[in-house]
Design a protein around this motif. Structure first.
Motif, short mmCIF file in Angstrom:
data_model
loop_
_atom_site.label_atom_id
_atom_site.label_comp_id
_atom_site.label_asym_id
_atom_site.label_seq_id
_atom_site.Cartn_x
_atom_site.Cartn_y
_atom_site.Cartn_z
N THR A 1 20.00 12.10 19.98
CA THR A 1 20.00 11.65 22.30
C THR A 1 20.28 10.17 22.52
N GLY A 2 19.57 9.32 21.85
CA GLY A 2 18.97 7.96 22.42
C GLY A 2 20.19 7.19 21.61
N ASN B 1 20.37 3.78 23.85
CA ASN B 1 19.09 3.71 24.46
C ASN B 1 18.23 3.81 23.47
N TRP B 2 18.02 2.25 22.91
CA TRP B 2 17.26 1.87 21.80
C TRP B 2 15.96 2.14 21.79
N LEU C 1 15.20 5.31 23.70
CA LEU C 1 14.87 7.29 23.00
C LEU C 1 15.28 7.29 21.36
N LEU C 2 15.78 6.08 20.49
CA LEU C 2 16.06 5.94 19.63
C LEU C 2 14.82 5.13 18.90
#
Length: 81
Positions: free
Chosen positions: A29-30, A36-37, A39-40
């Motif tokens: 999702t990230g 989106n670093w 979330l990753l």
């Protein structure tokens, strides 16, 4: 039937696999959100925690090895089981 005679695995094995799956979903999702670093890397961290759980719970020893299957067994039940 004891816990070692089924193919379901133990609850601890399912927990470890669920943690890794959730970590993959968070990281994916990230990655798709821009990326989106935060979330990753949060998802990656959850996956690493799941991998540690796999080692602690000895998931790879939670395997039932069947005996050899014969052709007669397969055909007696039919194609769909």
């Amino acid at each position: 039937m004891t816990a070692r005679e089924n193919h379901w695995g133990s609850a601890s094995s399912w927990l470890a696999v669920t943690v890794i799956t959730l970590g993959s979903a968070i990281a994916g999702t990230g990655l798709c959100m821009g990326p989106n670093w935060f979330l990753l890397w949060a998802g990656t961290t959850v996956c690493v925690i799941g991998a540690i759980l796999v080692l602690v719970f000895r998931v790879f020893q939670d395997v039932v090895v069947d005996g050899p299957r014969t052709t007669r067994d397969r055909t007696a039940r039919g194609v769909l089981g």
